[in-house]
Design a protein around this motif. Structure first.
Motif, PDB file in Angstrom:
ATOM      1  N   GLY A 121       0.805  -1.218   0.000  1.00 17.96           N
ATOM      2  CA  GLY A 121       0.000   0.000   0.000  1.00 17.96           C
ATOM      3  C   GLY A 121       0.835   1.263   0.000  1.00 17.96           C
ATOM      4  N   ARG A 122       0.350   2.251  -0.720  1.00 18.74           N
ATOM      5  CA  ARG A 122       1.056   3.521  -0.870  1.00 18.74           C
ATOM      6  C   ARG A 122       0.949   4.366   0.389  1.00 18.74           C
ATOM      7  N   LEU A 123       2.034   5.035   0.728  1.00 19.95           N
ATOM      8  CA  LEU A 123       2.021   6.001   1.813  1.00 19.95           C
ATOM      9  C   LEU A 123       1.708   7.387   1.254  1.00 19.95           C
ATOM     10  N   GLU A 124       0.991   8.165   2.022  1.00 24.93           N
ATOM     11  CA  GLU A 124       0.656   9.521   1.599  1.00 24.93           C
ATOM     12  C   GLU A 124       1.918  10.361   1.433  1.00 24.93           C
ATOM     13  N   TRP A 125       2.813  10.277   2.397  1.00 23.39           N
ATOM     14  CA  TRP A 125       4.080  10.998   2.290  1.00 23.39           C
ATOM     15  C   TRP A 125       5.216   9.984   2.342  1.00 23.39           C
ATOM     16  N   GLY A 236       9.606   9.313  17.427  1.00 19.01           N
ATOM     17  CA  GLY A 236       9.207   8.182  16.605  1.00 19.01           C
ATOM     18  C   GLY A 236       8.757   7.051  17.503  1.00 19.01           C
ATOM     19  N   GLY A 237       8.335   5.968  16.896  1.00 19.77           N
ATOM     20  CA  GLY A 237       7.893   4.839  17.695  1.00 19.77           C
ATOM     21  C   GLY A 237       6.401   4.844  17.951  1.00 19.77           C
ATOM     22  N   TYR A 238       5.614   5.195  16.928  1.00 20.10           N
ATOM     23  CA  TYR A 238       4.157   5.180  17.078  1.00 20.10           C
ATOM     24  C   TYR A 238       3.656   3.745  17.265  1.00 20.10           C
ATOM     25  N   VAL A 239       2.649   3.605  18.096  1.00 23.03           N
ATOM     26  CA  VAL A 239       2.029   2.290  18.290  1.00 23.03           C
ATOM     27  C   VAL A 239       0.509   2.442  18.251  1.00 23.03           C
ATOM     28  N   ASP A 240      -0.164   1.360  17.817  1.00 22.12           N
ATOM     29  CA  ASP A 240      -1.629   1.268  17.846  1.00 22.12           C
ATOM     30  C   ASP A 240      -2.306   2.374  17.052  1.00 22.12           C
ATOM     31  N   LEU A 241      -1.800   2.659  15.867  1.00 23.11           N
ATOM     32  CA  LEU A 241      -2.364   3.735  15.060  1.00 23.11           C
ATOM     33  C   LEU A 241      -2.974   3.245  13.748  1.00 23.11           C
ATOM     34  N   ASN A 242      -3.177   1.955  13.604  1.00 22.12           N
ATOM     35  CA  ASN A 242      -3.700   1.443  12.349  1.00 22.12           C
ATOM     36  C   ASN A 242      -5.076   2.019  12.028  1.00 22.12           C
ATOM     37  N   LEU A 243      -5.985   2.016  12.995  1.00 20.48           N
ATOM     38  CA  LEU A 243      -7.318   2.566  12.769  1.00 20.48           C
ATOM     39  C   LEU A 243      -7.245   4.074  12.551  1.00 20.48           C
ATOM     40  N   GLN A 245      -4.851   5.710  11.139  1.00 19.89           N
ATOM     41  CA  GLN A 245      -4.367   5.956   9.787  1.00 19.89           C
ATOM     42  C   GLN A 245      -5.480   5.846   8.749  1.00 19.89           C
ATOM     43  N   LEU A 246      -6.514   5.104   9.056  1.00 12.77           N
ATOM     44  CA  LEU A 246      -7.614   4.880   8.128  1.00 12.77           C
ATOM     45  C   LEU A 246      -8.519   6.104   8.000  1.00 12.77           C
ATOM     46  N   GLN A 247      -8.440   7.029   8.930  1.00  7.51           N
ATOM     47  CA  GLN A 247      -9.436   8.093   9.014  1.00  7.51           C
ATOM     48  C   GLN A 247      -9.328   9.118   7.897  1.00  7.51           C
ATOM     49  N   SER A 248      -8.098   9.462   7.492  1.00  7.87           N
ATOM     50  CA  SER A 248      -7.939  10.453   6.442  1.00  7.87           C
ATOM     51  C   SER A 248      -6.532  10.354   5.895  1.00  7.87           C
ATOM     52  N   ALA A 249      -6.304  11.033   4.790  1.00 10.68           N
ATOM     53  CA  ALA A 249      -4.961  11.016   4.204  1.00 10.68           C
ATOM     54  C   ALA A 249      -3.947  11.605   5.167  1.00 10.68           C
ATOM     55  N   LEU A 250      -4.311  12.693   5.850  1.00  8.31           N
ATOM     56  CA  LEU A 250      -3.388  13.326   6.780  1.00  8.31           C
ATOM     57  C   LEU A 250      -3.107  12.410   7.960  1.00  8.31           C
ATOM     58  N   ALA A 251      -4.132  11.721   8.462  1.00  3.46           N
ATOM     59  CA  ALA A 251      -3.928  10.792   9.576  1.00  3.46           C
ATOM     60  C   ALA A 251      -3.023   9.643   9.153  1.00  3.46           C
ATOM     61  N   GLN A 252      -3.177   9.196   7.921  1.00  2.32           N
ATOM     62  CA  GLN A 252      -2.309   8.133   7.421  1.00  2.32           C
ATOM     63  C   GLN A 252      -0.867   8.633   7.376  1.00  2.32           C
ATOM     64  N   ASP A 253      -0.694   9.871   6.993  1.00  4.48           N
ATOM     65  CA  ASP A 253       0.628  10.462   6.923  1.00  4.48           C
ATOM     66  C   ASP A 253       1.244  10.581   8.314  1.00  4.48           C
ATOM     67  N   ILE A 254       0.482  11.162   9.247  1.00  4.90           N
ATOM     68  CA  ILE A 254       0.991  11.389  10.589  1.00  4.90           C
ATOM     69  C   ILE A 254       1.338  10.071  11.273  1.00  4.90           C
ATOM     70  N   GLY A 255       0.592   9.041  10.985  1.00  2.24           N
ATOM     71  CA  GLY A 255       0.807   7.769  11.650  1.00  2.24           C
ATOM     72  C   GLY A 255       1.790   6.842  10.975  1.00  2.24           C
ATOM     73  N   SER A 256       2.450   7.299   9.904  1.00  4.90           N
ATOM     74  CA  SER A 256       3.283   6.379   9.122  1.00  4.90           C
ATOM     75  C   SER A 256       4.627   6.078   9.756  1.00  4.90           C
TER      76      SER A 256
END
Length: 406
Positions: A121-125, A236-243, A245-256
């Motif tokens: 899957g493609r990353l937004e950024w 760095g070191g984000y955890v538990d952000l899969n859901l 990331q699904l909310q919007s393109a920006l959320a997917q970016d921030i959580g990558s």
């Protein structure tokens, strides 16, 4: 006897859970304070045009900044080196050396990263691995793509530097030398760089994060480097952000968590190394935003090169770099943290390549070690101290002399 057999598994479960109990600020303890009271730091980052607040915070907390190390992540290291030099120069801080870091990650390449996106899957950024766009570069985008030699003058909105990086030393060797010169006193910081994205096809500003390649090279080059340092502080070191990331393109970016994904193997080396203390500013950094009202107050209360850059270019994204730097500069800001065992996934054939995983001590792999995973900080103090260092940023003359802490 039967009751004992039933209670033993329950006791084990409760014991394991207890290891991940959230602590209050009295439980947060970075490395042992240095004997002579002097705190040193080396800040490693993929420096961008608005990435100056971390070193201003360190100086504002009376830390001696031994140097800025550049790395590849948001853009190639040649460009981030120029940003670091320019940011110091405009604030009369060129007494702080800039050391150029490694160009390439341990394993990751542009082609490999693109293939991974095809699989998972493609990353937004995509940071430095965003396909080359010369039109966007001409409008102010830092260089991206497979050509590591590119330099974009138009992206240096802070000005093209007249100074040059330190000769005769790599970032990794510089870190090794300084840590051995000041054993137990050097905080190694690695965080985010904030690029400016311009052009009609790039309608919003976004982020990437500095890879841990330089730090991993230092660890692998010198067996005592990590032990001789005071601490490692990471953004760095984000955890538990899969859901999330699904909310919007920006959320997917921030959580990558792209700082780890640019060089997952280096991140694995860094977070499992024997530093006396490792502090992780992961999810907590996503909660710190600079409101327009606060930004207006900052830029209107003090006119200096840094506030002018903020006025024209600062962006409405979380304060990633600043949160990690503040935690390093002022550990008293931490109000909640958890002790966990941490690693970064290095399995390429996996959607979680470069992602962070945490364990309690009872269930952690043998190669992991404990980290301080920060959950909350004192926001009023954080913003107050940030405003103070921006109102009166230190210069080289002031940085040499010790002043009272904020």
């Amino acid at each position: 006897m039967h009751l004992v057999k039933l209670l033993l598994p329950l006791a084990a479960i409760l014991s394991a859970d207890a290891r991940l109990l959230v602590r209050d600020d009295t439980g947060y303890s970075p490395a042992t304070p240095p004997v002579n009271g002097t705190r040193y730091t080396i800040l490693d980052n993929d420096w961008g045009s608005t990435g100056f607040i971390p070193f201003l915070m360190a100086l504002g907390a009376n830390m001696k900044v031994l140097g800025l190390a550049s790395d590849t992540a948001n853009t190639w290291v040649g460009q981030t080196t120029l940003h670091a030099l320019a940011l110091l120069e405009i604030g009369n801080l060129s007494c702080i050396p800039v050391v150029k870091g490694a160009t390439n990650p341990f394993v990751q390449t542009y082609q490999r990263f693109q293939r991974w996106q095809q699989l998972w899957g493609r990353l937004e950024w995509q940071g430095v691995f965003l396909p080359e766009n010369l039109t966007a570069q001409a409008s102010g985008l830092d260089p991206t793509g497979s050509d590591s030699s590119q330099i974009s003058r138009s992206a240096l909105i802070e000005g093209y530097p007249n100074t040059t990086a330190l000769n005769g030393s790599t970032a990794a060797q510089f870190m090794i030398d300084q840590v051995h010169k000041y054993p137990g006193q050097v905080s190694i910081y690695s965080a985010v760089g904030l690029p400016i994205l311009c052009g009609d096809m790039l309608t919003r500003l976004t982020e990437s994060k500095g890879a841990l390649t330089n730090i991993a090279i230092a660890i692998r080059t010198n067996n005592t480097f990590a032990r001789k340092a005071k601490e490692l502080v990471l953004m760095g070191g984000y955890v538990d952000l899969n859901l999330y990331q699904l909310q919007s393109a920006l959320a997917q970016d921030i959580g990558s968590d792209l700082n780890f994904l640019i060089d997952p193997e280096a991140a694995h080396v860094a977070v499992t190394a024997p530093f006396p203390s490792i502090t992780i500013a992961g999810n907590v950094a996503n909660d710190q935003y600079l409101t327009q009202a606060r930004l207006d107050r900052i830029v209107n209360s003090s006119d200096n090169p840094y506030t002018r850059l903020m006025k024209d270019y600062f962006i409405a994204l979380p304060l990633w770099d600043e949160t990690a730097a503040a935690i390093m500069a002022w550990p008293d800001l931490v109000t909640r943290s958890v002790t966990a065992y941490m690693d970064v996934n290095t399995a390429y054939d996996c959607p979680d390549y470069g992602r962070t995983h945490l364990w309690s001590k009872e269930f952690a792999p043998n190669h992991t070690r404990s980290v301080n995973f920060v959950l909350e900080i004192d926001k009023p103090k954080f913003f107050s101290r940030m405003e103070q260092v921006l109102a009166s940023p230190k210069t080289c003359d002031q940085a040499v002399a010790s002043t009272s802490s904020l």
